[in-house]
Design an enzyme around this catalytic site. Structure first.
Site, PDB file in Angstrom:
ATOM      1  N   ASP A  53       0.725  -1.110   0.038  1.00 10.25           N
ATOM      2  CA  ASP A  53       0.139   0.155  -0.041  1.00 10.25           C
ATOM      3  C   ASP A  53       1.069   1.147  -0.106  1.00 10.25           C
ATOM      4  O   ASP A  53       0.285   2.206   0.003  1.00 10.25           O
ATOM      5  CB  ASP A  53      -1.092  -0.034   1.157  1.00 10.25           C
ATOM      6  CG  ASP A  53      -0.367  -0.032   2.591  1.00 10.25           C
ATOM      7  OD1 ASP A  53       0.912  -0.339   2.464  1.00 10.25           O
ATOM      8  OD2 ASP A  53      -1.246   0.101   3.501  1.00 10.25           O
ATOM      9  N   SER A  54       2.221   0.851  -0.006  1.00 14.76           N
ATOM     10  CA  SER A  54       3.265   2.206  -0.125  1.00 14.76           C
ATOM     11  C   SER A  54       2.699   2.835  -1.529  1.00 14.76           C
ATOM     12  O   SER A  54       3.247   3.803  -1.969  1.00 14.76           O
ATOM     13  CB  SER A  54       4.658   1.774  -0.330  1.00 14.76           C
ATOM     14  OG  SER A  54       4.756   0.396  -0.876  1.00 14.76           O
ATOM     15  N   ASP A  96      -1.205  -6.302  -0.249  1.00 16.46           N
ATOM     16  CA  ASP A  96      -1.450  -5.480   1.062  1.00 16.46           C
ATOM     17  C   ASP A  96      -2.931  -5.304   1.320  1.00 16.46           C
ATOM     18  O   ASP A  96      -3.456  -4.930   0.352  1.00 16.46           O
ATOM     19  CB  ASP A  96      -0.713  -3.985   1.278  1.00 16.46           C
ATOM     20  CG  ASP A  96       0.315  -3.792   2.057  1.00 16.46           C
ATOM     21  OD1 ASP A  96       0.571  -4.842   3.095  1.00 16.46           O
ATOM     22  OD2 ASP A  96       1.441  -3.207   1.871  1.00 16.46           O
ATOM     23  N   LYS A 126      -1.228  -9.299   3.010  1.00 16.20           N
ATOM     24  CA  LYS A 126      -0.555  -9.028   4.113  1.00 16.20           C
ATOM     25  C   LYS A 126      -1.120  -7.940   4.846  1.00 16.20           C
ATOM     26  O   LYS A 126      -2.014  -7.091   4.330  1.00 16.20           O
ATOM     27  CB  LYS A 126       0.714  -8.348   3.634  1.00 16.20           C
ATOM     28  CG  LYS A 126       1.541  -7.758   4.580  1.00 16.20           C
ATOM     29  CD  LYS A 126       3.186  -7.332   4.400  1.00 16.20           C
ATOM     30  CE  LYS A 126       3.368  -5.955   3.560  1.00 16.20           C
ATOM     31  NZ  LYS A 126       2.653  -4.815   4.575  1.00 16.20           N
ATOM     32  N   GLU A 128      -1.102  -5.415   8.757  1.00 16.11           N
ATOM     33  CA  GLU A 128      -0.182  -4.937   9.659  1.00 16.11           C
ATOM     34  C   GLU A 128      -0.792  -4.945  11.056  1.00 16.11           C
ATOM     35  O   GLU A 128      -1.850  -4.892  11.384  1.00 16.11           O
ATOM     36  CB  GLU A 128      -0.085  -3.306   9.479  1.00 16.11           C
ATOM     37  CG  GLU A 128       0.564  -2.995   8.148  1.00 16.11           C
ATOM     38  CD  GLU A 128       0.628  -1.454   8.091  1.00 16.11           C
ATOM     39  OE1 GLU A 128       0.490  -0.777   8.908  1.00 16.11           O
ATOM     40  OE2 GLU A 128       1.208  -1.159   6.894  1.00 16.11           O
ATOM     41  N   GLU A 195       9.863  -4.272  10.332  1.00 11.80           N
ATOM     42  CA  GLU A 195      10.225  -2.896   9.569  1.00 11.80           C
ATOM     43  C   GLU A 195      10.640  -1.980  10.379  1.00 11.80           C
ATOM     44  O   GLU A 195       9.926  -1.746  11.847  1.00 11.80           O
ATOM     45  CB  GLU A 195       8.921  -2.106   9.101  1.00 11.80           C
ATOM     46  CG  GLU A 195       9.133  -0.854   8.182  1.00 11.80           C
ATOM     47  CD  GLU A 195       8.030  -0.240   7.286  1.00 11.80           C
ATOM     48  OE1 GLU A 195       7.205  -1.020   6.888  1.00 11.80           O
ATOM     49  OE2 GLU A 195       8.475   0.736   6.786  1.00 11.80           O
TER      50      GLU A 195
END
Ligand code: KIV
Length: 277
Positions: A53-54, A96, A126, A128, A195
């Site tokens: 999602d960057s 993501d 993925k 978080e 990260e």
């Protein structure tokens, strides 16, 4: 009709990732958001392509990853899936889950993970976080969707953190992170991104879980490494955190090429006879 499997396109699998950890072989991961980049990454031999999602930052120009929607992510993942298949089709594609597509409830998380898989052809999702998302990880994985976890500096929590500084330097946060990593593994995650955390902590987490850790700004003890492709290719020279190694200076290459094109058109050099019909 032939029933033979096409073994020339052996795909990278979650069990292969876990086996690589056991064998001490590093796992390579880069992000991609479009067809062309994904095709190049797969043909160059990357193990995992992460549609991060960057994309919200480096593709759409937003300040954070929070604005990314599920429909926007689906658009990017579809392009990446086609790119990988246009090359060797070997790389695993992980998508993501955007902010607020998995936090409301485990059922909502499952529904949205299902949309990502069904509407794009990606191989895993993925998300978080640790304890707060462990039930969602369990629910998603128990129906057969592989999940990659993500701990440490999780960009979707940037307004809680208040900065992009290294996380888990203090003992309490480090202990919580270690506990979260074990919980993610127990909940069924097949890998965990770490990260921007201290190298020693990443090493401890890597030793404490049976699934691979994938580091970004987390030192060299992780089982694999991930970078944002725009950063490692040098597409934005204004952004140079310590953990990025630049393998090219594409900002310079593109800038020089565009300047040359502008000059060639202005002085009527382009197109010439051989470039005309
Ligand atoms: O969105 C992303 O690109 C990521 C990587 C930096 C791990 O989550």
């Amino acid at each position: 009709m032939s029933t033979q499997l096409d073994t020339s396109r052996r795909a990278f699998t979650t069990s292969q990732a876990i086996e690589m950890k056991a064998q001490g072989e590093k796992i390579t991961v880069l992000t991609a958001y479009d067809f062309t980049t994904a095709r190049l990454l797969d043909s160059a031999g990357i193990d995992i392509v992460l549609v991060g999602d960057s994309a919200s930052n480096v593709f759409a120009g937003n300040e954070t990853t929070l604005p990314m929607t599920l429909d926007e992510m689906i658009y990017h993942v579809r392009a990446v899936v086609k790119g990988v298949h246009a090359a060797t089709g070997r790389a695993m594609i992980v998508a993501d889950m955007p902010f607020m597509t998995y936090q409301l409830s485990s059922e909502d998380a499952l529904k949205n993970a299902g949309r990502l898989m069904k509407e794009t052809g990606c191989h895993a999702v993925k998300l978080e976080g640790g304890a707060a998302v462990a039930p969602a990880v369990k629910r998603i994985t128990e129906v057969g969707i592989p999940v990659m976890g993500h701990l440490g500096l999780t960009p979707q929590s940037i307004y809680k953190f208040g900065s992009y500084k290294v996380r888990a330097r203090d003992e309490h946060e480090a202990e919580t992170l270690l506990h979260d990593a074990k919980l993610l593994e127990e909940s069924g995650a097949f890998a965990i991104v770490l990260e921007k955390i201290p190298k020693a902590l990443a090493e401890k987490v890597t030793r404490s879980v049976g699934v691979p850790t994938i580091g970004i700004g987390a030192g060299n003890a992780c089982d694999g490494q991930v970078l944002v492709v725009n950063d490692m290719l040098g597409l934005n020279n204004a952004f140079k955190p310590r953990f990025v190694r630049r393998y090219a200076n594409l900002e310079q290459v593109i800038s020089d090429s565009v300047k040359q094109y502008v000059a060639d058109v202005k002085r009527r050099d382009f197109p010439n006879e051989s470039e005309s019909y």
